[in-house]
Design a protein around this motif. Structure first.
Motif, short mmCIF file in Angstrom:
data_model
loop_
_atom_site.label_atom_id
_atom_site.label_comp_id
_atom_site.label_asym_id
_atom_site.label_seq_id
_atom_site.Cartn_x
_atom_site.Cartn_y
_atom_site.Cartn_z
N ASN A 35 -28.94 28.93 102.49
CA ASN A 35 -27.86 27.94 102.55
C ASN A 35 -28.19 26.80 103.52
O ASN A 35 -27.30 26.24 104.16
CB ASN A 35 -26.53 28.60 102.96
CG ASN A 35 -25.90 29.38 101.84
OD1 ASN A 35 -26.30 29.26 100.68
ND2 ASN A 35 -24.94 30.21 102.16
N LYS A 36 -29.50 26.49 103.63
CA LYS A 36 -29.98 25.39 104.47
C LYS A 36 -29.70 25.61 105.96
O LYS A 36 -29.60 24.65 106.73
CB LYS A 36 -29.36 24.06 104.02
CG LYS A 36 -29.66 23.70 102.57
CD LYS A 36 -29.03 22.38 102.17
CE LYS A 36 -29.36 22.02 100.74
NZ LYS A 36 -28.72 20.76 100.31
N GLU A 60 -25.26 36.22 103.47
CA GLU A 60 -24.46 35.01 103.31
C GLU A 60 -23.01 35.26 103.70
O GLU A 60 -22.38 34.43 104.36
CB GLU A 60 -24.53 34.51 101.86
CG GLU A 60 -25.87 33.94 101.48
CD GLU A 60 -26.79 34.99 100.87
OE1 GLU A 60 -26.59 36.20 101.15
OE2 GLU A 60 -27.70 34.62 100.11
N SER A 65 -20.94 33.47 106.68
CA SER A 65 -19.77 32.64 106.34
C SER A 65 -18.50 33.16 106.98
O SER A 65 -17.58 32.39 107.28
CB SER A 65 -19.61 32.54 104.82
OG SER A 65 -19.30 33.80 104.26
N THR A 109 -19.93 27.21 106.66
CA THR A 109 -21.22 27.38 105.99
C THR A 109 -21.06 27.92 104.58
O THR A 109 -22.03 27.99 103.82
CB THR A 109 -22.13 28.34 106.79
OG1 THR A 109 -21.53 29.65 106.80
CG2 THR A 109 -22.32 27.86 108.21
N SER A 139 -28.19 30.54 97.22
CA SER A 139 -28.46 30.28 98.63
C SER A 139 -29.95 30.21 98.91
O SER A 139 -30.38 29.78 99.98
CB SER A 139 -27.84 31.38 99.49
OG SER A 139 -28.42 32.65 99.19
N SER A 164 -28.28 24.34 95.96
CA SER A 164 -27.97 25.30 97.02
C SER A 164 -26.49 25.67 96.97
O SER A 164 -25.63 24.83 96.72
CB SER A 164 -28.31 24.69 98.38
OG SER A 164 -28.07 25.62 99.40
N LYS A 165 -26.19 26.92 97.22
CA LYS A 165 -24.87 27.47 96.95
C LYS A 165 -23.70 26.79 97.66
O LYS A 165 -22.62 26.73 97.07
CB LYS A 165 -24.86 28.97 97.27
CG LYS A 165 -23.93 29.76 96.40
CD LYS A 165 -24.25 31.23 96.47
CE LYS A 165 -24.33 31.86 95.10
NZ LYS A 165 -24.71 33.26 95.11
N PRO A 166 -23.81 26.28 98.85
CA PRO A 166 -22.61 25.66 99.42
C PRO A 166 -22.16 24.42 98.66
O PRO A 166 -20.99 24.05 98.71
CB PRO A 166 -23.03 25.28 100.85
CG PRO A 166 -24.26 26.04 101.12
CD PRO A 166 -24.93 26.24 99.80
#
Length: 302
Positions: free
Chosen positions: A91-92, A145, A149, A155, A263, A283-285
Protein backbone atom coordinates in the motif's frame (compact mmCIF):
# COMPACT_ATOMS: atom_id res chain seq x y z
CA UNK A 1 15.21 -9.45 -0.30
CA UNK A 2 15.61 -10.97 -3.76
CA UNK A 3 13.74 -14.18 -4.55
CA UNK A 4 13.31 -15.92 -7.87
CA UNK A 5 9.61 -16.60 -7.41
CA UNK A 6 8.84 -12.91 -7.98
CA UNK A 7 10.17 -13.17 -11.52
CA UNK A 8 7.87 -16.04 -12.48
CA UNK A 9 4.47 -15.44 -13.98
CA UNK A 10 1.15 -17.11 -13.24
CA UNK A 11 2.52 -20.18 -11.43
CA UNK A 12 -0.05 -19.89 -8.59
CA UNK A 13 2.87 -20.17 -6.17
CA UNK A 14 4.34 -17.86 -3.59
CA UNK A 15 7.07 -17.78 -1.01
CA UNK A 16 6.08 -17.47 2.64
CA UNK A 17 8.41 -16.07 5.28
CA UNK A 18 7.74 -18.02 8.48
CA UNK A 19 8.32 -16.31 11.83
CA UNK A 20 7.38 -16.72 15.48
CA UNK A 21 5.63 -14.48 17.97
CA UNK A 22 5.44 -16.12 21.37
CA UNK A 23 5.04 -19.85 20.75
CA UNK A 24 2.99 -19.38 17.60
CA UNK A 25 4.04 -19.66 13.96
CA UNK A 26 2.97 -17.02 11.45
CA UNK A 27 3.64 -16.19 7.83
CA UNK A 28 3.87 -13.28 5.41
CA UNK A 29 4.12 -13.27 1.64
CA UNK A 30 7.77 -12.62 0.73
CA UNK A 31 6.55 -10.19 -1.94
CA UNK A 32 5.69 -7.77 0.89
CA UNK A 33 9.07 -8.06 2.62
CA UNK A 34 11.84 -5.56 1.90
CA UNK A 35 14.38 -6.78 4.43
CA UNK A 36 14.90 -8.50 7.79
CA UNK A 37 16.93 -6.67 10.43
CA UNK A 38 18.06 -7.39 13.98
CA UNK A 39 15.92 -5.73 16.62
CA UNK A 40 17.17 -2.44 18.02
CA UNK A 41 15.18 -0.45 20.53
CA UNK A 42 13.09 2.10 18.61
CA UNK A 43 12.54 5.73 19.57
CA UNK A 44 9.15 6.08 21.30
CA UNK A 45 6.58 8.50 19.84
CA UNK A 46 4.36 10.33 22.37
CA UNK A 47 0.57 9.79 22.06
CA UNK A 48 0.93 7.15 19.36
CA UNK A 49 -1.23 4.03 19.07
CA UNK A 50 -0.54 1.47 21.80
CA UNK A 51 0.77 -1.03 19.23
CA UNK A 52 3.26 1.46 17.76
CA UNK A 53 6.48 0.71 19.58
CA UNK A 54 8.23 3.72 18.09
CA UNK A 55 10.28 4.59 15.02
CA UNK A 56 13.73 3.67 13.76
CA UNK A 57 15.81 4.81 10.84
CA UNK A 58 17.73 2.23 8.84
CA UNK A 59 19.65 4.25 6.28
CA UNK A 60 17.65 7.34 5.17
CA UNK A 61 14.09 6.17 5.85
CA UNK A 62 12.08 6.69 9.03
CA UNK A 63 9.93 3.61 9.66
CA UNK A 64 7.20 3.00 12.23
CA UNK A 65 7.53 -0.15 14.32
CA UNK A 66 4.47 -2.25 15.16
CA UNK A 67 4.77 -4.52 18.19
CA UNK A 68 3.14 -7.62 16.72
CA UNK A 69 2.97 -9.41 20.10
CA UNK A 70 0.93 -6.56 21.58
CA UNK A 71 -1.25 -6.36 18.49
CA UNK A 72 -1.99 -10.11 18.67
CA UNK A 73 -2.38 -9.96 22.47
CA UNK A 74 0.51 -12.35 23.07
CA UNK A 75 3.30 -12.34 25.65
CA UNK A 76 6.33 -10.09 25.20
CA UNK A 77 9.66 -11.49 24.09
CA UNK A 78 11.80 -13.36 26.63
CA UNK A 79 15.01 -12.33 24.89
CA UNK A 80 15.16 -9.14 22.85
CA UNK A 81 18.62 -10.13 21.59
CA UNK A 82 17.06 -12.72 19.28
CA UNK A 83 14.16 -10.51 18.15
CA UNK A 84 13.91 -9.25 14.56
CA UNK A 85 12.29 -6.58 12.44
CA UNK A 86 10.43 -7.65 9.32
CA UNK A 87 10.43 -4.49 7.20
CA UNK A 88 7.55 -4.50 4.72
CA UNK A 89 6.31 -2.43 1.81
CA UNK A 90 2.68 -2.59 0.71
CA UNK A 91 0.00 0.00 0.00
CA UNK A 92 2.97 2.30 -0.75
CA UNK A 93 3.97 2.33 2.94
CA UNK A 94 7.08 1.01 4.73
CA UNK A 95 6.36 -0.62 8.09
CA UNK A 96 8.50 -2.69 10.46
CA UNK A 97 6.95 -5.53 12.43
CA UNK A 98 8.69 -6.55 15.66
CA UNK A 99 8.72 -10.38 15.81
CA UNK A 100 10.46 -12.81 18.15
CA UNK A 101 12.32 -14.94 15.60
CA UNK A 102 12.46 -15.72 11.88
CA UNK A 103 12.23 -19.40 10.95
CA UNK A 104 12.73 -19.48 7.18
CA UNK A 105 11.19 -19.23 3.71
CA UNK A 106 8.91 -21.83 2.14
CA UNK A 107 7.67 -22.08 -1.43
CA UNK A 108 4.03 -23.15 -1.49
CA UNK A 109 1.02 -23.22 -3.81
CA UNK A 110 -1.98 -21.01 -3.17
CA UNK A 111 -4.02 -24.19 -3.62
CA UNK A 112 -2.47 -25.53 -0.39
CA UNK A 113 -3.50 -22.51 1.68
CA UNK A 114 -6.64 -23.18 3.70
CA UNK A 115 -9.14 -20.35 4.05
CA UNK A 116 -10.13 -19.84 7.71
CA UNK A 117 -13.80 -20.53 8.40
CA UNK A 118 -16.12 -18.22 10.37
CA UNK A 119 -15.17 -19.79 13.69
CA UNK A 120 -11.64 -18.44 13.20
CA UNK A 121 -12.18 -15.31 11.16
CA UNK A 122 -15.69 -13.91 10.91
CA UNK A 123 -16.28 -11.31 8.19
CA UNK A 124 -14.17 -8.23 8.76
CA UNK A 125 -13.01 -9.13 12.27
CA UNK A 126 -10.17 -11.65 11.98
CA UNK A 127 -6.52 -11.15 11.03
CA UNK A 128 -5.91 -14.62 9.58
CA UNK A 129 -6.18 -14.80 5.78
CA UNK A 130 -4.97 -18.38 5.41
CA UNK A 131 -3.46 -21.39 7.15
CA UNK A 132 -0.69 -23.69 5.93
CA UNK A 133 0.08 -27.12 7.41
CA UNK A 134 3.83 -27.64 7.24
CA UNK A 135 5.37 -30.75 8.76
CA UNK A 136 4.17 -30.82 12.39
CA UNK A 137 2.89 -27.25 12.68
CA UNK A 138 0.27 -24.85 11.41
CA UNK A 139 1.42 -21.49 10.03
CA UNK A 140 -1.12 -18.67 10.15
CA UNK A 141 -0.91 -16.14 7.31
CA UNK A 142 -1.69 -12.75 8.81
CA UNK A 143 -3.65 -9.91 7.21
CA UNK A 144 -0.96 -7.26 7.55
CA UNK A 145 -2.96 -4.69 5.60
CA UNK A 146 -5.78 -4.97 8.12
CA UNK A 147 -3.38 -4.70 11.06
CA UNK A 148 -1.88 -1.50 9.65
CA UNK A 149 -5.21 0.06 8.63
CA UNK A 150 -6.72 -0.54 12.09
CA UNK A 151 -3.75 1.24 13.68
CA UNK A 152 -3.71 3.97 11.01
CA UNK A 153 -7.13 4.16 9.27
CA UNK A 154 -5.97 6.71 6.67
CA UNK A 155 -3.82 3.97 5.09
CA UNK A 156 -6.89 1.89 4.20
CA UNK A 157 -9.24 2.06 1.25
CA UNK A 158 -9.89 5.72 0.40
CA UNK A 159 -13.66 5.49 0.06
CA UNK A 160 -14.00 9.28 0.23
CA UNK A 161 -12.34 9.47 -3.22
CA UNK A 162 -15.60 8.33 -4.81
CA UNK A 163 -17.35 11.53 -3.67
CA UNK A 164 -14.74 13.56 -5.53
CA UNK A 165 -15.73 11.97 -8.84
CA UNK A 166 -18.93 14.04 -8.93
CA UNK A 167 -22.24 13.07 -10.55
CA UNK A 168 -22.23 9.68 -12.24
CA UNK A 169 -24.52 7.92 -14.70
CA UNK A 170 -25.62 4.32 -14.19
CA UNK A 171 -23.72 1.62 -16.11
CA UNK A 172 -24.98 -1.96 -16.12
CA UNK A 173 -21.80 -3.59 -17.48
CA UNK A 174 -21.34 -6.93 -15.63
CA UNK A 175 -18.20 -6.81 -13.46
CA UNK A 176 -16.66 -9.83 -11.72
CA UNK A 177 -14.55 -9.21 -8.59
CA UNK A 178 -12.12 -11.75 -7.12
CA UNK A 179 -11.30 -10.66 -3.55
CA UNK A 180 -10.84 -12.89 -0.49
CA UNK A 181 -11.37 -10.20 2.16
CA UNK A 182 -15.11 -9.95 2.99
CA UNK A 183 -14.64 -6.41 4.28
CA UNK A 184 -12.72 -5.19 1.21
CA UNK A 185 -15.02 -6.90 -1.29
CA UNK A 186 -17.96 -5.19 0.43
CA UNK A 187 -16.24 -1.79 0.33
CA UNK A 188 -15.13 -2.18 -3.30
CA UNK A 189 -18.63 -3.23 -4.34
CA UNK A 190 -20.21 -0.30 -2.48
CA UNK A 191 -17.77 2.13 -4.12
CA UNK A 192 -18.43 0.74 -7.61
CA UNK A 193 -22.20 0.92 -7.08
CA UNK A 194 -21.86 4.48 -5.82
CA UNK A 195 -19.85 5.24 -8.97
CA UNK A 196 -22.69 3.88 -11.11
CA UNK A 197 -21.51 0.31 -11.73
CA UNK A 198 -24.46 -1.62 -10.30
CA UNK A 199 -24.01 -5.07 -11.89
CA UNK A 200 -21.27 -6.53 -9.68
CA UNK A 201 -20.57 -10.17 -8.75
CA UNK A 202 -18.03 -11.09 -6.07
CA UNK A 203 -16.07 -14.34 -5.72
CA UNK A 204 -13.79 -15.15 -2.79
CA UNK A 205 -10.71 -16.17 -4.76
CA UNK A 206 -9.30 -16.64 -8.23
CA UNK A 207 -10.41 -20.27 -8.45
CA UNK A 208 -14.06 -19.37 -7.81
CA UNK A 209 -13.82 -16.54 -10.34
CA UNK A 210 -12.23 -18.82 -12.95
CA UNK A 211 -14.88 -21.52 -12.39
CA UNK A 212 -17.57 -18.88 -12.91
CA UNK A 213 -15.97 -17.62 -16.13
CA UNK A 214 -15.66 -21.19 -17.48
CA UNK A 215 -19.26 -21.96 -16.61
CA UNK A 216 -20.61 -18.92 -18.49
CA UNK A 217 -18.25 -19.57 -21.40
CA UNK A 218 -19.48 -23.17 -21.67
CA UNK A 219 -23.10 -21.96 -21.70
CA UNK A 220 -22.29 -19.36 -24.35
CA UNK A 221 -23.55 -16.54 -22.12
CA UNK A 222 -20.22 -14.97 -21.17
CA UNK A 223 -20.79 -11.64 -22.96
CA UNK A 224 -23.87 -10.82 -20.92
CA UNK A 225 -22.50 -12.07 -17.61
CA UNK A 226 -18.83 -10.99 -17.37
CA UNK A 227 -17.38 -8.07 -19.32
CA UNK A 228 -14.67 -6.88 -16.91
CA UNK A 229 -12.67 -8.56 -14.11
CA UNK A 230 -11.18 -6.89 -11.03
CA UNK A 231 -8.83 -9.11 -9.06
CA UNK A 232 -6.67 -9.02 -5.96
CA UNK A 233 -3.27 -10.76 -6.16
CA UNK A 234 -3.09 -12.59 -2.83
CA UNK A 235 -5.90 -15.14 -2.53
CA UNK A 236 -6.13 -18.76 -1.34
CA UNK A 237 -6.70 -21.50 -3.96
CA UNK A 238 -5.75 -19.29 -6.92
CA UNK A 239 -4.03 -15.91 -6.94
CA UNK A 240 -4.83 -12.98 -9.19
CA UNK A 241 -1.78 -13.43 -11.39
CA UNK A 242 -2.76 -17.01 -12.20
CA UNK A 243 -6.33 -15.88 -12.91
CA UNK A 244 -5.04 -13.15 -15.25
CA UNK A 245 -2.82 -15.63 -17.09
CA UNK A 246 -5.68 -18.11 -17.57
CA UNK A 247 -7.95 -15.40 -18.98
CA UNK A 248 -5.34 -13.86 -21.28
CA UNK A 249 -4.03 -17.21 -22.54
CA UNK A 250 -7.50 -18.26 -23.73
CA UNK A 251 -8.31 -16.86 -27.22
CA UNK A 252 -12.05 -16.66 -26.51
CA UNK A 253 -11.49 -14.80 -23.22
CA UNK A 254 -8.50 -12.53 -23.69
CA UNK A 255 -10.70 -9.63 -24.85
CA UNK A 256 -12.07 -9.34 -21.27
CA UNK A 257 -10.32 -6.42 -19.50
CA UNK A 258 -8.55 -7.48 -16.29
CA UNK A 259 -7.75 -4.92 -13.58
CA UNK A 260 -5.35 -5.96 -10.82
CA UNK A 261 -6.23 -4.10 -7.61
CA UNK A 262 -3.83 -5.06 -4.85
CA UNK A 263 -1.68 -3.79 -2.00
CA UNK A 264 1.25 -5.53 -3.73
CA UNK A 265 1.31 -3.33 -6.83
CA UNK A 266 4.87 -2.00 -7.01
CA UNK A 267 7.31 -1.63 -9.92
CA UNK A 268 8.37 -5.29 -9.88
CA UNK A 269 4.85 -6.65 -9.58
CA UNK A 270 3.66 -4.26 -12.30
CA UNK A 271 6.21 -5.76 -14.68
CA UNK A 272 4.89 -9.20 -13.83
CA UNK A 273 1.28 -8.10 -14.40
CA UNK A 274 2.21 -6.54 -17.74
CA UNK A 275 3.80 -9.81 -18.89
CA UNK A 276 0.57 -11.60 -18.02
CA UNK A 277 -1.53 -9.14 -20.02
CA UNK A 278 -3.26 -7.17 -17.24
CA UNK A 279 -5.06 -4.15 -18.69
CA UNK A 280 -4.60 -1.98 -15.58
CA UNK A 281 -2.83 -2.33 -12.21
CA UNK A 282 -3.61 -0.18 -9.19
CA UNK A 283 -2.62 -0.02 -5.55
CA UNK A 284 -5.43 -0.93 -3.19
CA UNK A 285 -5.95 2.34 -1.31
CA UNK A 286 -6.66 4.20 -4.56
CA UNK A 287 -10.32 3.30 -5.10
CA UNK A 288 -10.88 6.53 -7.07
CA UNK A 289 -8.18 5.51 -9.55
CA UNK A 290 -9.78 2.08 -9.81
CA UNK A 291 -13.07 3.64 -10.89
CA UNK A 292 -11.26 5.86 -13.42
CA UNK A 293 -9.48 2.80 -14.84
CA UNK A 294 -12.80 0.95 -15.15
CA UNK A 295 -14.27 4.03 -16.88
CA UNK A 296 -11.49 4.00 -19.47
CA UNK A 297 -11.68 0.26 -20.12
CA UNK A 298 -15.47 0.35 -20.48
CA UNK A 299 -15.13 3.28 -22.88
CA UNK A 300 -12.59 1.36 -24.98
CA UNK A 301 -14.75 -1.77 -25.14
CA UNK A 302 -17.84 0.14 -26.35
Amino acid sequence: METGILLESGTNELEILEFKVGNNYYGINVAKVKEILPYTKPTPIPNSHECIEGIFMPRDLIISVIDLAKNLRLSNSDNLNSDMYIVTNFNKIHTAFHVHSVVGIHRVSWADIITPDDTISSAGSGVATGIIKLEDRLIIILDFEKIVSEISPETGLKVSDIDKLGARTRNNIPILIAEDSPLLSKLITECLVKAGYTNVTVKQNGQEAWDTIKEYHKKGSLEGEIELVITDIEMPQMDGHRLTKLIKDEPDLRHIPVVIFSSLVNDEMKRKGELLGADAQLSKPEIGQLVRAVDELVKLSN
